[in-house]
Design a protein around this motif. Structure first.
Motif, PDB file in Angstrom:
ATOM      1  N   PHE A 199      55.445  55.265  66.952  1.00 34.62           N
ATOM      2  CA  PHE A 199      55.190  54.140  65.999  1.00 34.62           C
ATOM      3  C   PHE A 199      53.607  53.486  66.184  1.00 34.62           C
ATOM      4  O   PHE A 199      52.975  53.448  65.278  1.00 34.62           O
ATOM      5  N   PHE A 200      53.435  53.353  67.554  1.00 33.05           N
ATOM      6  CA  PHE A 200      51.992  52.900  67.865  1.00 33.05           C
ATOM      7  C   PHE A 200      50.904  53.692  67.242  1.00 33.05           C
ATOM      8  O   PHE A 200      49.840  53.288  66.861  1.00 33.05           O
ATOM      9  N   SER A 201      51.123  55.082  67.683  1.00 33.07           N
ATOM     10  CA  SER A 201      50.097  55.964  67.101  1.00 33.07           C
ATOM     11  C   SER A 201      50.162  55.898  65.596  1.00 33.07           C
ATOM     12  O   SER A 201      48.608  56.066  65.132  1.00 33.07           O
ATOM     13  N   LEU A 202      51.225  55.835  64.942  1.00 30.08           N
ATOM     14  CA  LEU A 202      51.061  55.460  63.546  1.00 30.08           C
ATOM     15  C   LEU A 202      50.382  54.521  63.167  1.00 30.08           C
ATOM     16  O   LEU A 202      49.577  54.469  62.224  1.00 30.08           O
ATOM     17  N   MET A 203      50.633  53.215  63.788  1.00 28.68           N
ATOM     18  CA  MET A 203      50.032  51.983  63.352  1.00 28.68           C
ATOM     19  C   MET A 203      48.540  52.284  63.649  1.00 28.68           C
ATOM     20  O   MET A 203      47.531  51.668  62.802  1.00 28.68           O
ATOM     21  N   ARG A 204      47.904  52.905  64.643  1.00 32.35           N
ATOM     22  CA  ARG A 204      46.611  53.143  64.773  1.00 32.35           C
ATOM     23  C   ARG A 204      45.856  53.791  63.798  1.00 32.35           C
ATOM     24  O   ARG A 204      44.747  53.709  63.199  1.00 32.35           O
ATOM     25  N   ASP A 205      46.687  55.079  63.562  1.00 30.98           N
ATOM     26  CA  ASP A 205      46.219  56.042  62.396  1.00 30.98           C
ATOM     27  C   ASP A 205      46.182  55.468  60.800  1.00 30.98           C
ATOM     28  O   ASP A 205      45.376  55.998  60.276  1.00 30.98           O
ATOM     29  N   LEU A 206      46.900  54.352  60.895  1.00 34.40           N
ATOM     30  CA  LEU A 206      47.147  53.918  59.341  1.00 34.40           C
ATOM     31  C   LEU A 206      45.878  52.974  59.164  1.00 34.40           C
ATOM     32  O   LEU A 206      45.363  52.541  57.972  1.00 34.40           O
ATOM     33  N   ARG A 207      45.012  52.528  60.098  1.00 30.59           N
ATOM     34  CA  ARG A 207      44.314  51.231  59.899  1.00 30.59           C
ATOM     35  C   ARG A 207      43.032  51.895  59.189  1.00 30.59           C
ATOM     36  O   ARG A 207      42.470  53.039  59.287  1.00 30.59           O
ATOM     37  N   SER A 208      42.678  51.163  58.148  1.00 30.38           N
ATOM     38  CA  SER A 208      41.478  51.266  57.391  1.00 30.38           C
ATOM     39  C   SER A 208      41.086  49.944  56.687  1.00 30.38           C
ATOM     40  O   SER A 208      41.704  48.849  56.690  1.00 30.38           O
ATOM     41  N   PRO A 209      39.791  50.018  56.016  1.00 29.74           N
ATOM     42  CA  PRO A 209      39.356  48.898  55.247  1.00 29.74           C
ATOM     43  C   PRO A 209      40.427  48.273  54.141  1.00 29.74           C
ATOM     44  O   PRO A 209      40.519  47.062  53.660  1.00 29.74           O
ATOM     45  N   TYR A 210      41.377  49.063  53.855  1.00 24.28           N
ATOM     46  CA  TYR A 210      42.557  48.597  52.767  1.00 24.28           C
ATOM     47  C   TYR A 210      43.775  48.804  53.128  1.00 24.28           C
ATOM     48  O   TYR A 210      44.714  48.066  52.268  1.00 24.28           O
ATOM     49  N   LEU A 211      43.942  49.106  54.476  1.00 22.32           N
ATOM     50  CA  LEU A 211      45.411  48.980  54.926  1.00 22.32           C
ATOM     51  C   LEU A 211      45.389  48.404  56.287  1.00 22.32           C
ATOM     52  O   LEU A 211      44.659  48.828  57.157  1.00 22.32           O
ATOM     53  N   PHE A 228      47.404  54.474  72.115  1.00 22.32           N
ATOM     54  CA  PHE A 228      47.395  52.842  71.599  1.00 22.32           C
ATOM     55  C   PHE A 228      46.768  52.234  72.733  1.00 22.32           C
ATOM     56  O   PHE A 228      47.505  51.977  73.569  1.00 22.32           O
ATOM     57  N   GLN A 229      45.795  51.224  72.452  1.00 18.28           N
ATOM     58  CA  GLN A 229      45.510  50.179  73.458  1.00 18.28           C
ATOM     59  C   GLN A 229      45.483  48.856  72.842  1.00 18.28           C
ATOM     60  O   GLN A 229      44.750  48.564  71.902  1.00 18.28           O
ATOM     61  N   PRO A 230      46.687  48.271  73.418  1.00 21.64           N
ATOM     62  CA  PRO A 230      46.955  46.937  72.488  1.00 21.64           C
ATOM     63  C   PRO A 230      45.931  45.759  72.311  1.00 21.64           C
ATOM     64  O   PRO A 230      45.602  45.261  71.375  1.00 21.64           O
ATOM     65  N   THR A 231      44.789  45.880  73.570  1.00 21.01           N
ATOM     66  CA  THR A 231      43.833  45.005  73.544  1.00 21.01           C
ATOM     67  C   THR A 231      42.758  45.397  72.546  1.00 21.01           C
ATOM     68  O   THR A 231      41.778  44.690  72.141  1.00 21.01           O
ATOM     69  N   HIS A 232      42.701  46.655  72.198  1.00 18.20           N
ATOM     70  CA  HIS A 232      41.648  47.439  71.531  1.00 18.20           C
ATOM     71  C   HIS A 232      41.997  47.651  70.151  1.00 18.20           C
ATOM     72  O   HIS A 232      41.255  47.472  68.911  1.00 18.20           O
ATOM     73  N   ASP A 233      43.290  48.002  69.717  1.00 14.47           N
ATOM     74  CA  ASP A 233      43.564  48.472  68.627  1.00 14.47           C
ATOM     75  C   ASP A 233      44.161  47.338  67.917  1.00 14.47           C
ATOM     76  O   ASP A 233      44.834  47.678  66.422  1.00 14.47           O
ATOM     77  N   ALA A 234      44.745  46.502  68.322  1.00 12.05           N
ATOM     78  CA  ALA A 234      45.285  45.169  67.688  1.00 12.05           C
ATOM     79  C   ALA A 234      45.259  43.839  68.606  1.00 12.05           C
ATOM     80  O   ALA A 234      44.707  43.903  69.759  1.00 12.05           O
ATOM     81  N   THR A 235      45.634  42.703  67.727  1.00 13.23           N
ATOM     82  CA  THR A 235      45.592  41.518  68.511  1.00 13.23           C
ATOM     83  C   THR A 235      47.024  40.997  68.951  1.00 13.23           C
ATOM     84  O   THR A 235      47.962  41.153  67.886  1.00 13.23           O
ATOM     85  N   VAL A 236      47.303  41.146  70.183  1.00 12.26           N
ATOM     86  CA  VAL A 236      48.781  40.951  70.595  1.00 12.26           C
ATOM     87  C   VAL A 236      48.737  39.233  70.772  1.00 12.26           C
ATOM     88  O   VAL A 236      48.146  38.625  71.345  1.00 12.26           O
ATOM     89  N   LEU A 237      49.834  38.560  69.911  1.00 10.09           N
ATOM     90  CA  LEU A 237      50.002  37.186  70.026  1.00 10.09           C
ATOM     91  C   LEU A 237      51.658  36.959  70.138  1.00 10.09           C
ATOM     92  O   LEU A 237      52.327  37.790  69.876  1.00 10.09           O
ATOM     93  N   SER A 238      51.762  36.035  71.238  1.00  9.64           N
ATOM     94  CA  SER A 238      53.165  35.632  71.667  1.00  9.64           C
ATOM     95  C   SER A 238      53.823  34.653  70.796  1.00  9.64           C
ATOM     96  O   SER A 238      53.103  33.397  70.275  1.00  9.64           O
TER      97      SER A 238
END
Length: 531
Positions: A199-211, A228-238
């Protein structure tokens, strides 16, 4: 206490979700982040409100669609527990099919005209198959695969992430939409690391200016993988709500009143009693609503009994039951329970009994503690019994580790007078006062040699082991349980196999109520199966 309160977001119609929103400053920041451009991982234990916040963000974006031109797509991965993994790539293909179908359905709901082109054709599936598009048929095959022993061939090929990105870009350019935000609820939360990594590999691969993808996950059950690197590929919020905030008790009251304003007459004369129950929930609205309805009438004695019963027995029973669903985790689960019940809670209770001005619900674990200890604590976070706080905290003698907080209800229940004791604890709670466990503490000995290799059951084994279990294991209301029993749906598999016609056998139940009843039952089944 009779009430129409619901404690699952799934039971609230999406168009009514904002009517239930109690907006704190922290909640507004989370909703705004979910509406923003950057990928987000929303992390929190069961019942803290991840699904609700995603639905609230979706609703606000929908209201502004005509002016902002951002398309919100909400999709749940709760059915992940039903996917048979005959080959490693089948879970990935199911995710892709589900995302393709969800985006297309939402675009149609908003009246967007699909462009022509190979990418759009690919995510639709090349041909209609009966009442389904090609890709809808693929999704249906995967989600009913648990019923079949043999793998069924797919009628159309499943596109790869690059094709989906291209299709979304074509859609945006053709319709004047700025971007698509996909909210993935129940994302990769089962205890199967391979699914999570996919899933997280897919989340990273889908990122684009439109998605952009926003995903809700549980603490303690997430394996991001190397790609997938949480601190680089997304913002982790609690989503953890701070019990030390001055407006905490008021916000929890408002959550209850939004659901059933009539409860105000019972709660207001017993304000201190309600506040004790609210703090015991440690920021978890679902736990608050469940414990609020356990006993009637609402008074001091009944709430004290509730705190003792729920936080000494039921919350621990729910945690221990994870070992039934995921046998490979049993030693971690059992040790974690013993560690909190036999070591941490008595130590905190003893310290709080001293005639000092500061109390604590915090403990600290050295960063060099055995990895199995840290895994067991993550599972406790998943259950909501423990909250993980700041890493890199210095304790006595300058040692570095992680601070955790024990659920306040578990702490309050240690005393014969949990409301009185709880009032003292919460009024003098001090963040820096902790019980400390060093790198080689004796409490670790039963688990310090435990191997983490192979602790996860396969998806097929976990599913097949549970379908014949009793519905007693489901987290449903008494009415829902009695309705299932009256219909002869006594096992988890029987609920999954039933359709709405079965539920309509209940007297005075028509199409709408049958659908609602079945949805509630199936939601509870999926939550149970996935942990």
């Amino acid at each position: 206490m009779q009430s129409d309160i619901v404690y699952r977001t799934e039971d609230i119609p999406p168009e009514e979700i904002l009517d239930f929103l109690v907006e704190t400053e922290a909640d507004r920041e989370l909703i705004d982040a979910l509406k923003g451009r950057s990928p987000v991982i929303l992390k929190g234990s069961r019942g803290v409100g991840k699904s609700f916040l995603m639905r609230a963000a979706e609703a606000e974006i929908s209201q502004d669609f005509s002016s902002r031109k951002i398309l919100p797509v909400y999709v749940t991965f709760a059915q992940a527990s039903l996917i048979r993994q005959d080959t490693p790539d089948r879970f990935l293909m199911w995710m892709m099919a589900k995302l393709c179908n969800s985006i297309l359905r939402t675009a149609s709901t908003f009246g967007l005209t699909l462009p022509t082109g190979s990418a759009i054709t690919a995510i639709q599936g090349s041909a209609a198959l009966g009442n389904y598009s090609g890709m809808e048929k693929v999704e249906e095959i995967f989600e009913t695969s648990w019923k079949r022993e043999k793998q069924q061939a797919l009628p159309v090929p499943v596109p790869d992430p690059e094709v989906l990105r291209d299709a979304v870009e074509d859609l945006c350019r053709h319709t004047g939409t700025k971007r698509v935000i996909v909210f993935v609820d129940e994302a990769a939360h089962v205890f199967i690391p391979e699914q999570q990594r996919q899933f997280f590999s897919l989340m990273r691969d889908l990122r684009s200016p439109y998605l952009t993808v926003k995903a809700a996950v549980y603490p303690g059950a997430t394996s991001y993988g190397h790609a997938f690197q949480p601190t680089h590929d997304a913002t982790v919020l609690s989503v953890d709500r701070a019990v030390t905030d001055s407006g905490y008790a008021g916000a929890m009251r408002s959550i209850v009143y939004k659901q059933d304003g009539a409860l105000k007459k019972q709660i207001e004369p017993n304000g201190e009693v309600f506040d004790s129950l609210a703090y015991a929930a440690t920021g978890n609205p679902r736990i608050l609503l469940k414990t609020l309805l356990l006993r009637t009438p609402f008074n001091r004695r009944n709430i004290q009994d509730t705190i003792r019963e729920y936080y000494r027995e039921e919350i621990w029973g729910e945690h221990s039951n994870l070992a039934v669903r995921f046998p490979g985790h049993q030693k971690l689960i059992d040790w974690g329970r013993g560690f909190i019940e036999d070591s941490v809670l008595p130590a905190l209770y003893s310290r709080n009994q001293r005639k000092e001005s500061q109390t604590s619900s915090y403990f600290w674990i050295h960063r060099d503690a055995p990895q199995a200890v840290r895994e067991a604590l993550r599972l406790l976070c998943y259950s909501g019994i423990v909250q993980e706080g700041d890493a890199g905290m210095r304790a006595t003698r300058g040692e570095i580790g992680t601070r955790y907080m024990v659920n306040l209800g578990c702490l309050f229940s240690q005393d014969a007078e949990p409301i009185k004791y709880g009032q003292n604890v919460r009024q003098h709670l001090y963040l820096k006062r902790m019980v400390e466990y060093g790198a080689n503490h004796t409490a670790y000995r039963p688990i310090d040699k435990f191997s983490l290799v192979g602790v996860s059951s396969s998806a097929n084994q976990a599913l097949e082991a549970q379908l014949d279990r009793s519905i007693e294991y489901l987290d449903v209301t008494r009415f829902q349980r009695e309705s299932l029993e009256g219909l002869g749906l006594l096992t988890i598999g029987a609920v999954l196999r039933s359709d709405e016609e079965v539920f309509k056998r209940v007297r005075y139940v028509g199409d709408k109520r049958a659908r609602k009843m079945r949805n509630a039952a199936v939601t509870a089944v999926l939550e149970y199966l996935s942990g």
